[in-house]
Design a protein around this motif. Structure first.
Motif, PDB file in Angstrom:
ATOM      1  N   ILE A  21       0.844  -1.194   0.000  1.00  0.00           N
ATOM      2  CA  ILE A  21       0.000   0.000   0.000  1.00  0.00           C
ATOM      3  C   ILE A  21       0.878   1.241   0.000  1.00  0.00           C
ATOM      4  CG2 ILE A  21      -1.775   1.274   1.259  1.00  0.00           C
ATOM      5  CD1 ILE A  21      -2.549  -1.377   2.589  1.00  0.00           C
ATOM      6  N   ARG A  22       0.489   2.209  -0.825  1.00  0.00           N
ATOM      7  CA  ARG A  22       1.168   3.508  -0.845  1.00  0.00           C
ATOM      8  C   ARG A  22       0.116   4.606  -0.826  1.00  0.00           C
ATOM      9  NH1 ARG A  22       5.301   3.873  -5.693  1.00  0.00           N
ATOM     10  NH2 ARG A  22       3.428   4.850  -6.462  1.00  0.00           N
ATOM     11  N   ILE A  23       0.490   5.730  -0.226  1.00  0.00           N
ATOM     12  CA  ILE A  23      -0.373   6.907  -0.198  1.00  0.00           C
ATOM     13  C   ILE A  23       0.420   8.061  -0.784  1.00  0.00           C
ATOM     14  CG2 ILE A  23      -1.595   8.560   1.273  1.00  0.00           C
ATOM     15  CD1 ILE A  23      -2.937   5.980   1.514  1.00  0.00           C
ATOM     16  N   PHE A  24      -0.213   8.815  -1.672  1.00  0.00           N
ATOM     17  CA  PHE A  24       0.411  10.030  -2.173  1.00  0.00           C
ATOM     18  C   PHE A  24      -0.671  11.031  -2.532  1.00  0.00           C
ATOM     19  CE2 PHE A  24       0.363   6.692  -5.318  1.00  0.00           C
ATOM     20  CZ  PHE A  24      -0.196   7.264  -6.443  1.00  0.00           C
ATOM     21  N   VAL A  94      -7.152   4.434  -5.584  1.00  0.00           N
ATOM     22  CA  VAL A  94      -8.405   5.008  -5.103  1.00  0.00           C
ATOM     23  C   VAL A  94      -8.164   6.491  -4.896  1.00  0.00           C
ATOM     24  CG1 VAL A  94     -10.172   4.945  -3.314  1.00  0.00           C
ATOM     25  CG2 VAL A  94      -8.975   2.847  -3.943  1.00  0.00           C
ATOM     26  N   ARG A  95      -8.899   7.307  -5.641  1.00  0.00           N
ATOM     27  CA  ARG A  95      -8.781   8.762  -5.514  1.00  0.00           C
ATOM     28  C   ARG A  95      -9.834   9.272  -4.548  1.00  0.00           C
ATOM     29  NH1 ARG A  95      -6.633  11.889 -10.635  1.00  0.00           N
ATOM     30  NH2 ARG A  95      -5.169  10.314 -11.355  1.00  0.00           N
ATOM     31  N   PHE A  96      -9.372  10.045  -3.580  1.00  0.00           N
ATOM     32  CA  PHE A  96     -10.260  10.630  -2.590  1.00  0.00           C
ATOM     33  C   PHE A  96     -10.595  12.063  -2.985  1.00  0.00           C
ATOM     34  CE2 PHE A  96      -8.198   7.149  -0.455  1.00  0.00           C
ATOM     35  CZ  PHE A  96      -9.218   6.597   0.292  1.00  0.00           C
ATOM     36  N   PRO A  97     -11.687  12.614  -2.484  1.00  0.00           N
ATOM     37  CA  PRO A  97     -12.092  13.978  -2.851  1.00  0.00           C
ATOM     38  C   PRO A  97     -11.060  15.052  -2.479  1.00  0.00           C
ATOM     39  CG  PRO A  97     -13.889  12.845  -1.761  1.00  0.00           C
ATOM     40  CD  PRO A  97     -12.694  11.949  -1.672  1.00  0.00           C
ATOM     41  N   TYR A 100      -5.973  13.010  -2.160  1.00  0.00           N
ATOM     42  CA  TYR A 100      -5.113  11.918  -1.725  1.00  0.00           C
ATOM     43  C   TYR A 100      -5.417  10.714  -2.595  1.00  0.00           C
ATOM     44  CZ  TYR A 100      -3.326  14.193   2.447  1.00  0.00           C
ATOM     45  OH  TYR A 100      -2.677  15.033   3.292  1.00  0.00           O
ATOM     46  N   ILE A 101      -4.388   9.922  -2.846  1.00  0.00           N
ATOM     47  CA  ILE A 101      -4.545   8.721  -3.664  1.00  0.00           C
ATOM     48  C   ILE A 101      -3.944   7.550  -2.898  1.00  0.00           C
ATOM     49  CG2 ILE A 101      -3.955   7.583  -5.829  1.00  0.00           C
ATOM     50  CD1 ILE A 101      -3.669  10.413  -7.039  1.00  0.00           C
ATOM     51  N   LEU A 102      -4.725   6.487  -2.758  1.00  0.00           N
ATOM     52  CA  LEU A 102      -4.256   5.263  -2.127  1.00  0.00           C
ATOM     53  C   LEU A 102      -4.033   4.251  -3.241  1.00  0.00           C
ATOM     54  CD1 LEU A 102      -5.233   3.524   1.013  1.00  0.00           C
ATOM     55  CD2 LEU A 102      -5.693   2.265  -1.065  1.00  0.00           C
ATOM     56  N   GLY A 152     -12.734  -5.758 -14.885  1.00  0.00           N
ATOM     57  CA  GLY A 152     -11.962  -4.900 -15.778  1.00  0.00           C
ATOM     58  C   GLY A 152     -10.932  -4.050 -15.051  1.00  0.00           C
ATOM     59  N   PHE A 153     -10.599  -4.413 -13.813  1.00  0.00           N
ATOM     60  CA  PHE A 153      -9.663  -3.637 -13.005  1.00  0.00           C
ATOM     61  C   PHE A 153      -8.243  -4.197 -13.032  1.00  0.00           C
ATOM     62  CE2 PHE A 153     -13.220  -2.101  -9.940  1.00  0.00           C
ATOM     63  CZ  PHE A 153     -13.748  -1.339 -10.953  1.00  0.00           C
ATOM     64  N   ALA A 154      -7.992  -5.217 -13.831  1.00  0.00           N
ATOM     65  CA  ALA A 154      -6.643  -5.769 -13.921  1.00  0.00           C
ATOM     66  C   ALA A 154      -6.137  -5.503 -15.330  1.00  0.00           C
ATOM     67  CB  ALA A 154      -6.661  -7.264 -13.630  1.00  0.00           C
ATOM     68  N   PRO A 155      -4.929  -5.082 -15.498  1.00  0.00           N
ATOM     69  CA  PRO A 155      -3.815  -4.979 -14.575  1.00  0.00           C
ATOM     70  C   PRO A 155      -3.830  -3.732 -13.701  1.00  0.00           C
ATOM     71  CG  PRO A 155      -3.080  -4.344 -16.752  1.00  0.00           C
ATOM     72  CD  PRO A 155      -4.519  -4.774 -16.882  1.00  0.00           C
ATOM     73  N   GLY A 156      -4.701  -2.772 -13.968  1.00  0.00           N
ATOM     74  CA  GLY A 156      -4.756  -1.595 -13.112  1.00  0.00           C
ATOM     75  C   GLY A 156      -6.027  -0.812 -13.350  1.00  0.00           C
ATOM     76  N   ALA A 157      -6.402  -0.022 -12.344  1.00  0.00           N
ATOM     77  CA  ALA A 157      -7.607   0.788 -12.476  1.00  0.00           C
ATOM     78  C   ALA A 157      -7.561   1.948 -11.495  1.00  0.00           C
ATOM     79  CB  ALA A 157      -8.850  -0.044 -12.212  1.00  0.00           C
TER      80      ALA A 157
END
Length: 177
Positions: A21-24, A94-97, A100-102, A152-157
């Motif tokens: 897990i990373r947060i930026f 996951v983009r937050f309002p 922040y992105i997890l 449809g979330f692989a390889p990334g979403a």
């Protein structure tokens, strides 16, 4: 001090669930988005409406996909299985309002429920109802029993996080994490 506690909590959740897990933050757009959308933290729903250009692009992709009609079902299934076997991880952002992105890494065969479980553990207010959606068009993720590959979330979403509260409720959370 709060940042250190948040990092410790994140590391504990990552070890407990076994995900990287990373947060930026999306700092490039954060100043511009604060100026543009000072009144709301989300885009209006009409922003995500399907345009004629989107429709024609989708239809041209489908036409290309239909060119495989001349293959037998067994051949198409074998090709699909080979494509699925090549994908070894699903990177979900996951983009937050609040910009922040997890980012978390999952196995493509894991279910979306595991992402929801992860979010319940890392969100600052897990007691508030929330939902995830994709764009465009804005489509709420309702079936969490699907695996990442079939959704449809692989390889990334990239999925978007939103609290499921009426707009007039006092104490509307501004921060996702």
């Amino acid at each position: 001090m709060e940042a250190e506690q948040a990092k410790a909590k994140l590391l504990a959740v990552a070890e407990e669930l076994g995900h990287e897990i990373r947060i930026f933050t999306n700092s490039a757009n954060s100043a511009a988005s604060k100026e543009i959308s000072a009144s709301s933290s989300e885009e209006p729903d009409h922003f995500y409406d399907l345009t004629p250009e989107d429709y024609y692009r989708i239809m041209s992709d489908r036409i290309r996909a239909q060119s495989q009609i001349l293959k037998t079902r067994k051949m198409r299934e074998a090709e699909a299985a080979a494509r699925r076997a090549r994908i070894t991880k699903a990177v979900i952002r996951v983009r937050f309002p609040d910009n922040y992105i997890l980012e978390a890494k999952f196995q493509p065969s894991e279910k979306i429920e595991s992402l929801m479980h992860l979010l319940m553990k890392v969100v600052a207010r897990p007691d508030l109802p929330f939902y995830l959606y994709t764009t465009p068009p804005k489509e709420r993720i309702k079936d969490t029993s699907k695996d990442f590959y079939s959704a449809g979330f692989a390889p990334g979403a990239i999925v978007y996080f939103s609290f499921d509260l009426p707009k007039g409720v006092a104490g509307w959370p501004q921060t996702g994490l």
